[in-house]
Structures are given as structure tokens and as C-alpha cells.
Design an enzyme around this catalytic site. Structure first.
Site, short mmCIF file in Angstrom:
data_model
loop_
_atom_site.label_atom_id
_atom_site.label_comp_id
_atom_site.label_asym_id
_atom_site.label_seq_id
_atom_site.Cartn_x
_atom_site.Cartn_y
_atom_site.Cartn_z
CB CYS A 24 -0.41 -0.11 1.45
SG CYS A 24 -2.16 -1.45 1.28
CG HIS A 57 -3.06 4.01 1.75
ND1 HIS A 57 -3.88 3.57 0.35
CD2 HIS A 57 -3.52 2.53 2.83
CE1 HIS A 57 -3.78 1.47 0.52
NE2 HIS A 57 -3.68 1.62 1.88
CG ASN A 78 -6.19 -0.72 0.82
OD1 ASN A 78 -6.42 0.12 0.23
ND2 ASN A 78 -6.34 -1.00 2.00
O1 UT7 Z 1 -4.25 -1.21 3.33
C1 UT7 Z 1 -3.18 -1.33 4.55
C2 UT7 Z 1 -3.88 -1.23 5.84
N1 UT7 Z 1 -4.82 -1.49 6.59
C3 UT7 Z 1 -5.27 -1.38 6.50
O2 UT7 Z 1 -5.34 -0.30 7.11
C4 UT7 Z 1 -6.25 -1.70 7.82
C5 UT7 Z 1 -6.97 -1.68 8.99
N2 UT7 Z 1 -8.13 -1.72 9.83
C6 UT7 Z 1 -8.83 -1.46 9.64
O3 UT7 Z 1 -9.19 -1.37 8.68
C7 UT7 Z 1 -10.22 -2.29 10.00
O4 UT7 Z 1 -9.70 -2.78 11.50
C8 UT7 Z 1 -11.27 -3.52 9.48
C9 UT7 Z 1 -12.40 -2.76 8.78
C10 UT7 Z 1 -10.19 -4.24 8.87
C11 UT7 Z 1 -11.92 -4.46 10.65
O5 UT7 Z 1 -12.81 -2.78 11.65
P1 UT7 Z 1 -12.89 -3.18 13.24
O6 UT7 Z 1 -13.41 -2.20 13.65
O7 UT7 Z 1 -10.98 -3.14 13.71
O8 UT7 Z 1 -13.31 -4.55 13.28
P2 UT7 Z 1 -12.45 -6.33 13.81
O9 UT7 Z 1 -11.47 -6.59 13.46
O10 UT7 Z 1 -12.41 -6.12 15.57
O11 UT7 Z 1 -14.05 -7.36 14.11
C12 UT7 Z 1 -15.17 -6.43 14.64
C13 UT7 Z 1 -16.33 -7.30 14.79
C14 UT7 Z 1 -16.45 -9.17 14.96
O12 UT7 Z 1 -16.93 -9.51 15.23
P3 UT7 Z 1 -17.01 -10.66 17.00
O13 UT7 Z 1 -15.75 -10.54 16.97
O14 UT7 Z 1 -16.85 -8.35 17.88
O15 UT7 Z 1 -17.71 -10.86 17.50
C15 UT7 Z 1 -15.49 -9.62 13.56
O16 UT7 Z 1 -15.78 -10.78 13.19
O17 UT7 Z 1 -17.27 -7.08 13.46
C16 UT7 Z 1 -16.55 -8.98 12.84
N3 UT7 Z 1 -16.95 -9.09 11.37
C17 UT7 Z 1 -18.21 -8.44 9.96
N4 UT7 Z 1 -19.05 -7.56 10.09
C18 UT7 Z 1 -19.43 -7.71 9.22
C19 UT7 Z 1 -15.11 -8.92 10.71
N5 UT7 Z 1 -15.51 -8.00 9.43
C20 UT7 Z 1 -17.28 -8.10 8.64
C21 UT7 Z 1 -17.29 -7.94 7.76
N6 UT7 Z 1 -19.11 -7.84 7.83
N7 UT7 Z 1 -17.34 -8.35 6.45
#
Ligand code: UT7
Length: 323
Positions: A113, A250, A280
Site C-alpha cells: 500500500c 492512502h 482500498n
Molecule cells: O491498506 C493496508 C493497511 N490496512 C489497513 O489499514 C486496515 C486496518 N484495519 C481496519 O481498517 C479495521 O481494523 C477493519 C476494517 C479491518 C476491521 O474493523 P474493526 O473495527 O477493527 O473490526 P474488528 O476486526 O475488531 O471486528 C469487529 C467484529 C468482529 O465480530 P466480533 O468478534 O466482535 O463478534 C468481526 O467478526 O466485526 C466482525 N466482522 C464483520 N462483520 C460483518 C469482521 N468483518 C466483518 C464483515 N461483515 N465484513
């Protein structure tokens, strides 16, 4: 002194637009979750005949047209990608041939990225040292082809596309008020490999592999690393964050953009946001956002712009440019 000047930008997107609602019909997710957690509303996905090289070539042609430059005068192509058409040769050489500027320098840069920032820094150095006079810097990706479509935590986040910029060597006195790329700061920390990587490759599994990410941990590192490198970049040139007209980040997650801007004291209305439209697109996201904001008239000649990115490796960087 010689400085690289930005003469034009261009972009290219695949034909097929996929909304969150369309994705939710195939994957266990919802438009509401994706918008709330990331700001993404849609992405473009490459179809048959669309590859990293075809998207890169189209973006390059649009950038050359914007700059009013003949492709034949390009003596350097640096193409950032993590999804090349082939393991080798470099996708940049395919683009060079498609543009008809064979004979100059052409190679790929792999910094995921942050790839566009790494490519820009490399091209800038080569222009400053006289190795090249006119360069195409391209970020192009088809991440849809390395996604695990069974993994809802990653597959909803990415899209395909390409962005390009034309650079030219010009002589300036060399202070912060002059035009051109003022500075580029790049970093990497290989200790963070396992937070964002692809679980395959020619020398390990002999397969292409799929993207794997520990999103929450990447998020935490992203805000800290980006704020640090933004500070380092403005301080190196001796300007203040208030002097920056536009931040072109980004586009990984709207929440990362908001948190970084807040930490830096940058007003949200000075941050270019395209993650809602493109998702992204890895190395393509910064040049896609830059081209969008130049073409819609937000970014103008004379503006001081700050580009920044962070991605797998980890790698991260920022570049300050006066147009
Ligand atoms: O480009 C390179 C760099 N990459 C980035 O900068 C990405 C950085 N990270 C992020 O943008 C975020 O961490 C994410 C968007 C990937 C995830 O957001 P989050 O607020 O950190 O969510 P999380 O991973 O803590 O997940 C929260 C909940 C989980 O459920 P539980 O464990 O709380 O029951 C996941 O299972 O959301 C659930 N979940 C989803 N639900 C519906 C994860 N993906 C999905 C989905 N749809 N697609």
C-alpha cells in the site's frame, strides 16, 4: 538544483462496479457494517481482459494526456504493485511496450500500500541525480485476485484500479517556496510481517496465495506510523501542517484518515477521501485520490500537498509536493 515536478495525473478503473449490497448477497456481511467500520460504499473489480498492466497503461495514457507529454519522451517508468501480471518480467516493462517508449528504464517496486510513495521517492532520486528526465510513476493493482472471498474480514475492504503521475526534471533555486517534490520520507519494519501478508509466493509455496490481515492491529500501527512520518516530512522542509493545502492519504479506512488528521491537527475538509468510491486499492489508492482531487478542481497549481501511505511489511512514507 534539479527537482522533479508533477506535470499531470491520470487514473483507470475496471468496468465492473460492485456495491456493498451486491457483496452482501455473496458474503456474510452488510452494507451497514462496511460503511460504519470503513467508510467504503463500493469498489471496482477487474474482469476478463483487465489486468494490472492494462489498468496501468490506461492510467499512464490519461496522465500523459493531462501533462501534454508524448509517451516517447518518457525515459523512466516506476510501477508500484503487489499484484503484477507475472512473477517476472516487471509489469512496468509491459506498460513501457504498450506506450511505445521502449529503451528507457522500467521496473516494479513492491511496497504494497506504500508502493506509490516508494515509487515516487525512487523516481524523484533518479531525476535529481540526472539518471532520468521524464518519468511515469504508477500505482496499479488487481487485489481482487489475491483475496480470499471466503474471508469476510478482508474481502470487503479492497478494490482494483490504477493511478499515474508524470514527473519532469526542472531547475529551481531549491527552497520550500519553489515548486516540485520537496521531500519524501520512507520507512519499513519487517518485524510486523505477519500482521499483513500474502500466504503464498514463488519461492515458498509456488502459488500466488491469499491476503491475510490482523486488521485491528494494523489499524493501531497505521495511525501512529502515519502521524510520525507526516511530522517528520513537514519538519524536514521547515513548513507547518497549517501550510499544507491538501493531504492525499492512502485510502484504507475512513476511520484511519479521521484519526490521523485529528492527531496531526489537520482539518478534515483538507483531507482527500475516495475510500467510499474505490475501497482500498493498495498502491493505486494515493494516485487515484490525487487524480480525483486534481480533476475535480480541488487541488490547484501552487498548492502544497502531502501524500502519505502505510501498508504490508510494514512499510510507510510521506511526500511533500508544491504544484
Ligand atoms: O491498506 C493496508 C493497511 N490496512 C489497513 O489499514 C486496515 C486496518 N484495519 C481496519 O481498517 C479495521 O481494523 C477493519 C476494517 C479491518 C476491521 O474493523 P474493526 O473495527 O477493527 O473490526 P474488528 O476486526 O475488531 O471486528 C469487529 C467484529 C468482529 O465480530 P466480533 O468478534 O466482535 O463478534 C468481526 O467478526 O466485526 C466482525 N466482522 C464483520 N462483520 C460483518 C469482521 N468483518 C466483518 C464483515 N461483515 N465484513
Amino acid at each position: 538544483m534539479t527537482r522533479a515536478h508533477l506535470l499531470g495525473t491520470g487514473s483507470a478503473l475496471p468496468k465492473r462496479l460492485v456495491t456493498n449490497a451486491e457483496l452482501a448477497a455473496e458474503v456474510d456481511t452488510s452494507d451497514e457494517w462496511i460503511v460504519e467500520r470503513t467508510g467504503i460504499r463500493q469498489r471496482y473489480i477487474a474482469g476478463e481482459g483487465e489486468t494490472t498492466a492494462t489498468l496501468a497503461t490506461q492510467a499512464a495514457l490519461n496522465a500523459l494526456d493531462d501533462a501534454g507529454i508524448d509517451a516517447k519522451s518518457i525515459d523512466l517508468i516506476v510501477l508500484a504493485t503487489a499484484t503484477p501480471d507475472n512473477t517476472f518480467p516487471a509489469t512496468a516493462t509491459k506498460v513501457q511496450h504498450a506506450l511505445g517508449c521502449n529503451g528507457g528504464i522500467a521496473f516494479d517496486v513492491a511496497a504494497v500500500c506504500s508502493g506509490f510513495l516508494y515509487a515516487l521517492g525512487t523516481a524523484d532520486s533518479m531525476i535529481r541525480t540526472g539518471m532520468a528526465k521524464r518519468a511515469l510513476v504508477i500505482g496499479a493493482e488487481t487485489f481482487s485476485r489475491i483475496l480470499d472471498w471466503e474471508d469476510r474480514t478482508t474481502c470487503v475492504l479492497f478494490g482494483d484500479g490504477a493511478g499515474a503521475a508524470v514527473l519532469e526534471a526542472r531547475e529551481v533555486a531549491g527552497d520550500a517556496a519553489d515548486t516540485g517534490i520537496l521531500t519524501t520520507k520512507l520507512h519499513a519494519d519487517g518485524a510486523q510481517h505477519d500482521l499483513l501478508y500474502v500466504d503464498g509466493g514463488p519461492s515458498t509455496t509456488q502459488t500466488v496465495g491469499h491476503l491475510r490481515m490482523k486488521g485491528r492491529e494494523v489499524f493501531r500501527h497505521a495511525v501512529t506510523n502515519l502521524a510520525d512520518v507526516l511530522k517528520e516530512t513537514v519538519e524536514a522542509v521547515g513548513v507547518k501542517t497549517e501550510d499544507v493545502d491538501w493531504v492525499v492519504p492512502h485510502q484504507a479506512n475512513k476511520r484511519i484518515l479521521d484519526a490521523t488528521a485529528k492527531k496531526m491537527g489537520i482539518a478534515p475538509e483538507r483531507v482527500v477521501v475516495t475510500v467510499d468510491k474505490h475501497a482500498n486499492t493498495s498502491a493505486a489508492s494515493v494516485p487515484l485520490a490525487l487524480d480525483t482531487a486534481r480533476k475535480d478542481g480541488r487541488i490547484k497549481a501552487g498548492d502544497l500537498i502531502l501524500l502519505e501511505a502505510m501498508g504490508g511489511g510494514f512499510t510507510w512514507g510521506a511526500s511533500l509536493i508544491r504544484l
